[in-house]
Write a protein that holds these residues in place. Structure first.
Motif, PDB file in Angstrom:
ATOM      1  N   THR A 106      39.136  45.212  51.621  1.00 33.16           N
ATOM      2  CA  THR A 106      38.130  44.145  51.651  1.00 33.16           C
ATOM      3  C   THR A 106      37.167  44.290  50.484  1.00 33.16           C
ATOM      4  O   THR A 106      36.824  43.313  49.814  1.00 33.16           O
ATOM      5  CB  THR A 106      37.310  44.222  52.952  1.00 33.16           C
ATOM      6  N   ALA A 107      36.736  45.524  50.251  1.00 30.41           N
ATOM      7  CA  ALA A 107      35.696  45.765  49.243  1.00 30.41           C
ATOM      8  C   ALA A 107      36.202  45.386  47.864  1.00 30.41           C
ATOM      9  O   ALA A 107      35.488  44.721  47.102  1.00 30.41           O
ATOM     10  CB  ALA A 107      35.287  47.236  49.276  1.00 30.41           C
ATOM     11  N   ILE A 108      37.410  45.796  47.547  1.00 30.40           N
ATOM     12  CA  ILE A 108      37.924  45.463  46.225  1.00 30.40           C
ATOM     13  C   ILE A 108      38.093  43.953  46.121  1.00 30.40           C
ATOM     14  O   ILE A 108      37.826  43.358  45.081  1.00 30.40           O
ATOM     15  CB  ILE A 108      39.225  46.246  45.939  1.00 30.40           C
ATOM     16  N   GLY A 109      38.491  43.326  47.216  1.00 27.75           N
ATOM     17  CA  GLY A 109      38.561  41.866  47.240  1.00 27.75           C
ATOM     18  C   GLY A 109      37.209  41.243  46.955  1.00 27.75           C
ATOM     19  O   GLY A 109      37.091  40.302  46.170  1.00 27.75           O
ATOM     20  N   MET A 110      36.169  41.788  47.588  1.00 31.66           N
ATOM     21  CA  MET A 110      34.825  41.266  47.371  1.00 31.66           C
ATOM     22  C   MET A 110      34.412  41.440  45.911  1.00 31.66           C
ATOM     23  O   MET A 110      33.848  40.538  45.299  1.00 31.66           O
ATOM     24  CB  MET A 110      33.814  42.002  48.264  1.00 31.66           C
ATOM     25  N   ALA A 111      34.676  42.624  45.379  1.00 30.82           N
ATOM     26  CA  ALA A 111      34.309  42.877  43.988  1.00 30.82           C
ATOM     27  C   ALA A 111      35.064  41.915  43.078  1.00 30.82           C
ATOM     28  O   ALA A 111      34.503  41.361  42.132  1.00 30.82           O
ATOM     29  CB  ALA A 111      34.610  44.326  43.620  1.00 30.82           C
ATOM     30  N   TYR A 112      36.326  41.694  43.400  1.00 33.35           N
ATOM     31  CA  TYR A 112      37.144  40.792  42.586  1.00 33.35           C
ATOM     32  C   TYR A 112      36.565  39.384  42.616  1.00 33.35           C
ATOM     33  O   TYR A 112      36.501  38.699  41.606  1.00 33.35           O
ATOM     34  CB  TYR A 112      38.568  40.795  43.129  1.00 33.35           C
ATOM     35  N   THR A 113      36.113  38.989  43.800  1.00 35.91           N
ATOM     36  CA  THR A 113      35.520  37.663  43.963  1.00 35.91           C
ATOM     37  C   THR A 113      34.226  37.528  43.155  1.00 35.91           C
ATOM     38  O   THR A 113      33.830  36.443  42.776  1.00 35.91           O
ATOM     39  CB  THR A 113      35.234  37.430  45.458  1.00 35.91           C
ATOM     40  N   THR A 114      33.575  38.659  42.931  1.00 35.95           N
ATOM     41  CA  THR A 114      32.295  38.632  42.229  1.00 35.95           C
ATOM     42  C   THR A 114      32.484  38.757  40.711  1.00 35.95           C
ATOM     43  O   THR A 114      31.535  38.634  39.949  1.00 35.95           O
ATOM     44  CB  THR A 114      31.406  39.777  42.761  1.00 35.95           C
ATOM     45  N   LEU A 115      33.737  39.004  40.316  1.00 34.74           N
ATOM     46  CA  LEU A 115      34.011  39.303  38.906  1.00 34.74           C
ATOM     47  C   LEU A 115      33.491  38.218  37.968  1.00 34.74           C
ATOM     48  O   LEU A 115      32.857  38.509  36.952  1.00 34.74           O
ATOM     49  CB  LEU A 115      35.524  39.481  38.715  1.00 34.74           C
ATOM     50  N   VAL A 116      33.744  36.962  38.308  1.00 33.81           N
ATOM     51  CA  VAL A 116      33.335  35.888  37.405  1.00 33.81           C
ATOM     52  C   VAL A 116      31.821  35.843  37.284  1.00 33.81           C
ATOM     53  O   VAL A 116      31.275  35.670  36.194  1.00 33.81           O
ATOM     54  CB  VAL A 116      33.897  34.535  37.871  1.00 33.81           C
ATOM     55  N   SER A 117      31.118  36.026  38.398  1.00 33.12           N
ATOM     56  CA  SER A 117      29.661  36.050  38.327  1.00 33.12           C
ATOM     57  C   SER A 117      29.207  37.142  37.367  1.00 33.12           C
ATOM     58  O   SER A 117      28.308  36.944  36.549  1.00 33.12           O
ATOM     59  CB  SER A 117      29.051  36.328  39.706  1.00 33.12           C
ATOM     60  N   ALA A 118      29.840  38.303  37.485  1.00 31.21           N
ATOM     61  CA  ALA A 118      29.411  39.432  36.666  1.00 31.21           C
ATOM     62  C   ALA A 118      29.666  39.171  35.192  1.00 31.21           C
ATOM     63  O   ALA A 118      28.895  39.606  34.337  1.00 31.21           O
ATOM     64  CB  ALA A 118      30.135  40.700  37.113  1.00 31.21           C
ATOM     65  N   GLU A 119      30.744  38.456  34.915  1.00 26.28           N
ATOM     66  CA  GLU A 119      31.102  38.262  33.507  1.00 26.28           C
ATOM     67  C   GLU A 119      30.516  36.974  32.944  1.00 26.28           C
ATOM     68  O   GLU A 119      30.836  36.560  31.846  1.00 26.28           O
ATOM     69  CB  GLU A 119      32.625  38.282  33.355  1.00 26.28           C
ATOM     70  N   MET A 120      29.639  36.349  33.741  1.00 23.84           N
ATOM     71  CA  MET A 120      29.093  35.081  33.304  1.00 23.84           C
ATOM     72  C   MET A 120      27.970  35.279  32.311  1.00 23.84           C
ATOM     73  O   MET A 120      27.701  34.425  31.478  1.00 23.84           O
ATOM     74  CB  MET A 120      28.562  34.325  34.517  1.00 23.84           C
ATOM     75  N   VAL A 121      27.274  36.414  32.414  1.00 22.55           N
ATOM     76  CA  VAL A 121      26.091  36.608  31.583  1.00 22.55           C
ATOM     77  C   VAL A 121      26.383  37.609  30.479  1.00 22.55           C
ATOM     78  O   VAL A 121      26.817  38.728  30.736  1.00 22.55           O
ATOM     79  CB  VAL A 121      24.911  37.112  32.440  1.00 22.55           C
ATOM     80  N   ALA A 122      26.151  37.162  29.245  1.00 23.34           N
ATOM     81  CA  ALA A 122      26.185  38.050  28.093  1.00 23.34           C
ATOM     82  C   ALA A 122      27.450  38.879  28.008  1.00 23.34           C
ATOM     83  O   ALA A 122      27.411  40.061  27.736  1.00 23.34           O
ATOM     84  CB  ALA A 122      24.965  38.986  28.122  1.00 23.34           C
ATOM     85  N   ALA A 123      28.573  38.265  28.311  1.00 20.60           N
ATOM     86  CA  ALA A 123      29.832  38.965  28.113  1.00 20.60           C
ATOM     87  C   ALA A 123      30.599  38.216  27.046  1.00 20.60           C
ATOM     88  O   ALA A 123      30.296  37.073  26.718  1.00 20.60           O
ATOM     89  CB  ALA A 123      30.623  38.986  29.412  1.00 20.60           C
ATOM     90  N   SER A 124      31.575  38.863  26.463  1.00 20.31           N
ATOM     91  CA  SER A 124      32.457  38.123  25.580  1.00 20.31           C
ATOM     92  C   SER A 124      33.858  38.660  25.755  1.00 20.31           C
ATOM     93  O   SER A 124      34.673  38.630  24.869  1.00 20.31           O
ATOM     94  CB  SER A 124      32.010  38.228  24.128  1.00 20.31           C
ATOM     95  N   SER A 125      34.105  39.184  26.939  1.00 26.84           N
ATOM     96  CA  SER A 125      35.432  39.690  27.233  1.00 26.84           C
ATOM     97  C   SER A 125      35.596  39.729  28.744  1.00 26.84           C
ATOM     98  O   SER A 125      34.625  39.658  29.485  1.00 26.84           O
ATOM     99  CB  SER A 125      35.587  41.097  26.677  1.00 26.84           C
ATOM    100  N   GLY A 126      36.834  39.836  29.159  1.00 26.15           N
ATOM    101  CA  GLY A 126      37.109  39.845  30.592  1.00 26.15           C
ATOM    102  C   GLY A 126      37.770  38.551  30.991  1.00 26.15           C
ATOM    103  O   GLY A 126      37.503  37.492  30.413  1.00 26.15           O
ATOM    104  N   ILE A 127      38.624  38.652  31.994  1.00 20.01           N
ATOM    105  CA  ILE A 127      39.380  37.478  32.407  1.00 20.01           C
ATOM    106  C   ILE A 127      38.457  36.445  33.042  1.00 20.01           C
ATOM    107  O   ILE A 127      38.634  35.241  32.891  1.00 20.01           O
ATOM    108  CB  ILE A 127      40.544  37.908  33.347  1.00 20.01           C
TER     109      ILE A 127
END
Ligand SMILES: Nc1ncnc2c1ncn2[C@@H]1O[C@H](COP(=O)(O)OP(=O)(O)OP(=O)(O)O)[C@@H](O)[C@H]1O
Ligand SMILES: Nc1ncnc2c1ncn2[C@@H]1O[C@H](COP(=O)(O)OP(=O)(O)OP(=O)(O)O)[C@@H](O)[C@H]1O
Ligand SMILES: [Mg+2]
Ligand SMILES: [Mg+2]
Lengths: 322, 261, 261, 261, 261
Positions: D192-213
């Motif tokens: 569940t936890a990894i699923g939750m983290a995966y679901t949050t991935l886009v939020s995390a990469e939304m700010v000041a990133a320039s890499s990541g799926i």
């Protein structure tokens, strides 16, 4: 370029630069390798970090993640008003046709009057938002429209779908809108009415206090970028077009949509002024701040003196000294 | 052993066998089962663990299709479970979201009986199992013995032709068990039900069954059938305990020897 | 044994103490100016902001209006998820063929970050409430659906078999047994689902909104109004806990037999 | 029984058929130009884009680099969550006093939308990896912690009592009984936890990133590159399913006794 | 009844009582228990459900503190469970994450014996319960009887002064039960253990115990004690079944009458 080579041990290992994906002097400087000669060659790594808007750049400044940040002047006001320990050191460009209010073809909106009852999208807290609010206020219809807070990409999506007929946005999305729309008003016209907006450069005071020469060098890079553009627009456009993933023609068009200042112009009375006599830009910032306060966007509008101190032309002066 | 006049034939099983086809090779659970159930029979099935008692019961209930042989009920093939054959499981499998009464009313309701009849039937069997006082109780507040009494009443309320029970008293303590045996015995005597009951307790089989079937494992089949009458005669009716005599002891020893090999 | 009561009150004190400690640390570091008020506003400032929002609203809307619109979105989306995911999930659990069709689609979209497909939703549905509610709906749908499938597949087979033996047809079994037997799991999943939707609220209100408690936080962060951000977070935390408490109370009332299956 | 195998292959066909049908509908509506390619790009265009990204990368980084950085973030965050939430959760479950201190904090932040506190995290930790990883970490922490607490509180008391009767001290009990007995639940929660983290991935990469799926999808949506958005979503969906399958395989291997407690 | 020479006194219980203070008013579970256990005693406890048998055992095991009276072991107060009193539960409560051998080695390992001794002890008791062949098997693949044999060996391996068993054979079928009784009897005869065993099966108590205690409920106390020697003399050693004679039957009837009120 750096005179105090003897104190190299005090130089930082890297500087973090937040920039926007817009075709301006900074982008030219970045894509044409001008930073290399002032920073990289001294052993300082330049980290460039893209921001979508000044909103996130301000957060990054607050947390000390970046040293320099480019943003609209409204976000500069937010930074000052919320007590960020930063100063304004450069005006990249005064926004002209690069920003504007687009209305869709076939929507029968030809004047401000026609906007009544419409939904108008714009990214809140941006210069576009500010210009739009003033435009609506001038027309006296600020209470007759519904404003939608949307990021530029969402504006295009909503536009394509026909959810909105009007939006105040900037390039490159503005270009997308204008493909099947027309510009009702541009920021250039708004600037003529006194609602000047600009993209400015902020630096953390902690950084500028420690490395004033580096800040001056940074401005040298920017002004050289501007010089390059003024010398050969085609070449600069070609350079930035690649990074922006647009055609050089589009890039040139967008670059021509705003006013780029030389250091001398920036130090003029119309803009930043000199260390001794503050320029008119400080007044514009104060007016903008007062307006934002009436909108409850910011809680306190800093005093004129605060803006005079906030806008610090000393680094431009330093950059011109040698 | 007594000479009894048999009732009508309800169930006829001939050369019945069941193979389980799991992920591995097929398992022959039961094989060559021949059995005729008459109306009014109280059949008790004994046998070592895993000999296929439950499998046989599942076939009769209609939960499982035999892989060989025939199984006829009233001369007809059985296609699936229906209310003619009521089942009592070891764990009562009552519905916890229903009250005691609602559980008992479930069968009649499924038969779409008129509301009045449903209530009447439920009341009647609640009385028979001594639970009228507890009719509004929720299931999980009942003791193990009470639960089995509800399960019994639930099946009785449907008035099935045959009642199938798979170790219904297996989870109860010795005393409750003896009381439940007495209850089942009384109900059987009163209602003349036909009962097919699996047990692992030899005493239970001897004290209840009119016919005791002993099964052996590998292959699971019936190796012995006894016709008894302890249920009718040799019971101490006050306590509900079987009066033990020489014949009983000899039979018990014989059965234990039969299973224990 | 006798110390149970004393223990639980010590524990309550510990919990209160923990929050007091957090408050004191918060107060102290802001009082001493260890961090900029931008990064951590003082408790006093946060409380002031709360009062001012309570009185004047935010962006021309009262706090209640913001909360109201957020809860409206949450409520509609959750309700839609409940009324669609439960039947679909139960059917998927009960009929392998339905499961074969629906399951892989849900399994595919379930791990997707909502923000990834929000763009697509906006392209498809526009910027109105519909895309916001759909986003929340999708977040809430998957947990309920998955729980229903697993509830049905894990159902005590004896429940179903005994229902059939009591005369229930497939329809009866589905409505009278499968559905109630799955209810406890369904309820747990509804709690998870509403939690998931709540977690997605800010994402949903990030685009083309100018109301809602999630939008308030986003907007405040644009203007670096830390104290408003803190007010928003604290309100969301408290309402989140309250929603869950409410659902739990409802759960205890409706599926009182939970844990007794 | 005998039809099990046949059934499962029909079901596989049904699943494949479902996806084929989706593909055909997708193909048809784009082919017929029923919707703008901006709203729904054609399967061909999406495949072309996929190939081009595979070959040339996106924004100067190969697809593998994007996936790599995303998985790096996910992995570090999940690992941190695992090594902190398990001990804290087990301690919280075992010692009421620890629970009194930690539990209410977790319960408070758990329902919060990650985007709401991401703002605060950025103000505190900056825009580097640390704030991204912290965001994912917080998303993954709560499920593991909560599962550990409930695993310990629901532990079979006989396990603990018999360990003590066999001479185990508190430490022995914790490491030799409480921990392994909680492992199956812990494993489920890690999924569940990894699923939750995966679901949050886009939020995390939304700010000041320039890499990541996740960033790739966000960036593509900024420029309305629908086909890139679709490629990103499909890749995320498939990797999400693959991650879960991998974890499930690991689970079956490590906690093979799961379900037999 | 035989005249036996008593061993040393191990446990002395005087005027012992336990009140449970639940959420409601306190429940008096047992009251005024007086009992002396000598080395080598095989005590069987009988009594109706809920009379407090398990409560008494829990006090002796150290799982529960008495609320009145004294309980001394070897003259000293008992503060909690330890390896001197090994416990066998009704459900074996073996650790499913350990192999058969590891389960048996658990106690010696907790005592920090040398590795060599641990292996030796485990092998010895594996032999004694006839499970050497299954030492590497996982727990959940064992049958019920095998599990109880492991549980027995696990306690034996610790060589406790007293073995406490709470209905250890309650969940087994009649045949396995008789086999297990024989095993326990043989072990008791060989190792001269001291055993305190609860059962609800009168036959079991009579055929195993040297002393049979009968308890009554409300208040739960000992109302009868019998000294027996069926275990030594009256056992058919081939099958392990008690040879039933007149004396036995009379005793059984008397006990049943005693409980059944
Ligand atoms: N679903 C199944 N699949 C495969 N094999 C099974 C299945 N159910 C039972 N068996 C096997 O069939 C045989 C008979 O099982 P069954 O449950 O009928 O025995 P039983 O006599 O009822 O045993 P018990 O007394 O333990 O209840 C056993 O060997 C068992 O392992
Ligand atoms: N933890 C508890 N809290 C409150 N009351 C309890 C608790 N455990 C047992 N009791 C009550 O104490 C009494 C004795 O219970 P105990 O379990 O010792 O009986 P028992 O003789 O072992 O019964 P059984 O034969 O069913 O196992 C019962 O009335 C029971 O309801
Ligand atoms: Mg069986
Ligand atoms: Mg007990």
């Amino acid at each position: 370029g750096c005179e105090n080579g003897g104190t190299e041990g005090e130089l930082p290992k890297e500087v973090n630069i937040g920039y926007l994906r817009v075709p301006n002097d900074e982008m030219v400087a970045k894509t044409m390798g001008i930073y290399d000669q002032y920073f990289t060659d001294q052993g300082i790594t330049c980290n460039f970090i893209i921001f979508d808007s000044g909103v996130d750049a301000n957060k990054a400044l607050a947390s000390g993640s970046i040293d320099f940040a480019t943003m609209g002047n409204t976000n500069g006001i937010i930074a000052l008003s919320s007590g960020l320990d930063v100063e304004l050191i450069w005006i990249h460009e005064v926004l002209g046709k690069i920003e504007g209010l687009a209305v869709k073809n076939g929507s029968n909106i030809n004047s401000a009057e026609n906007l009544k009852g419409q939904k108008i999208a714009t990214p809140f807290a941006s210069t576009a938002h500010y210009s739009l609010l003033n435009y609506l206020k001038e027309a006296g219809i600020e209470n007759d429209v519904e404003l939608l807070d949307m990021q530029t990409q969402d504006i295009v999506a909503a536009w394509e779908r026909g959810d909105i007929q009007a939006a105040y946005s900037w390039q490159p999305t503005l270009g997308e809108l204008l493909k099947n729309g027309s510009m009702l008003v541009s920021s250039e016209e708004m600037a003529e009415k006194g609602y000047v907006t600009a993209n400015v450069c902020l630096v953390r005071k902690e950084f500028s206090g420690k490395y004033p020469e580096l800040v001056a060098n940074f401005i040298k890079c920017l002004s050289e970028g501007g010089d390059t553009y003024r010398r050969d627009g085609q070449q600069s456009a070609a350079a930035v077009a690649k990074e922006l993933e647009i055609t050089p023609e589009e890039a040139l068009l967008q670059m021509e949509g705003s006013l780029w200042l030389t250091p001398q112009e920036a130090l003029g009375a119309d803009y930043m002024g000199t260390t001794d006599t503050p320029g008119h830009f400080s007044k514009i910032m104060k007016d903008t701040a007062d307006f934002l306060q009436t909108q409850h966007s910011i809680e306190i509008s800093p005093s004129q003196e605060a803006f005079d101190a906030f806008i610090n032309p000393i680094y431009i002066e330093m950059s011109l000294e040698n | 052993m007594k000479d009894k006049n048999l009732g009508d034939i309800i169930i006829e099983i001939k050369k019945l066998g069941v193979d389980y086809t799991g992920s591995n090779e097929p398992v022959k659970a039961i094989h060559d089962i021949n059995l005729t159930i008459h109306r009014g029979d109280f059949i008790c099935v004994l046998g070592p663990s895993g000999c296929g008692k439950s499998t046989l019961l599942k076939v009769i209930a209609g939960f499982l299709k035999q892989t060989e042989g025939t199984f006829l009920m009233n001369g007809k093939e059985v296609v699936g479970p229906d209310w003619n054959r009521g089942v009592v499981f070891q764990s009562a499998s009552l519905y916890p979201w229903m009250s005691v009464r609602k559980n008992i009313e479930f069968g009649p309701k499924m038969k779409r009986l008129p509301k009045k009849d449903i209530t009447e039937i439920a009341t009647h069997y609640l009385e028979q199992v001594n639970l009228l006082k507890f009719e509004d109780q929720v299931i999980f507040e009942l003791s193990g013995g009470m639960k089995q009494r509800v399960a019994l009443a639930r099946v009785l309320a449907n008035e099935p032709e045959v009642m199938l029970m798979d170790e219904p008293l297996g989870a109860l303590d010795a005393l409750t068990r003896i009381q439940m045996q007495k209850l089942i015995r009384d109900i059987w005597k009163k209602n003349h039900n036909t009962i097919f009951m699996i047990t692992h307790d030899v005493d239970e089989a001897l004290s209840l069954g009119t016919r005791v079937l002993v099964m052996s494992s590998s292959p699971g089949t019936i190796i012995k059938e006894l016709n008894l009458d302890f249920i009718e005669n040799a019971v101490d009716s006050r306590t509900g305990r079987v009066q033990i005599n020489e014949e009983y002891l000899k039979l018990k020893e014989a059965i234990l020897d039969l299973i224990d090999t | 044994m006798q110390n149970k009561k004393k223990n639980s009150s010590t524990n309550r004190l510990l919990t209160i103490g923990t929050w007091l400690a957090i408050l004191i640390v918060w107060f102290t570091i802001t009082k001493l100016g260890l961090v900029s008020p931008l990064v951590v506003p003082s408790p006093g400032a946060v409380f002031q902001t709360f009062l001012s929002i309570l009185e004047n609203g935010y962006n021309g809307r009262s706090l209640w209006a913001h909360l109201g619109i957020s809860f409206y979105r949450l409520f509609v989306a959750s309700l839609l998820a409940i009324v669609t995911a439960i039947p679909l999930g139960l059917l998927s659990g009960y009929f392998e063929k339905v499961r074969a069709i629906v399951d892989s689609i849900v399994q595919f979209y379930r791990p997707l970050p909502p923000l990834a497909y929000y763009v697509v939703l906006i392209l498809w549905l526009g910027i109105d409430e519909s895309s916001k509610i759909t986003l929340l709906y999708l977040a809430a749908f998957a947990p309920i659906y998955v729980a229903c499938v697993s509830a049905v597949t894990n159902i005590n087979q004896d429940y179903i078999l005994s229902a059939k033996s009591l005369g229930a047809n497939e329809r009866d079994v589905f409505f009278n047994v499968v559905f109630p037997a799955s209810l406890p799991d369904i309820f747990t999943s509804i709690r998870t689902a509403i939690g998931m939707a709540y977690t997605t609220l800010v994402s949903a209100e990030m685009v083309a909104a100018s109301s809602g408690i999630g939008w308030m936080v986003i907007d405040a962060s644009r203007y670096l109004k830390s104290s408003v951000i803190f007010v928003g977070i604290i309100i969301m935390g408290i309402t989140g806990v309250l929603i869950d408490l409410g659902l739990r109370a409802l759960e205890n009332k409706i599926v009182y037999w939970k844990g007794y299956q």
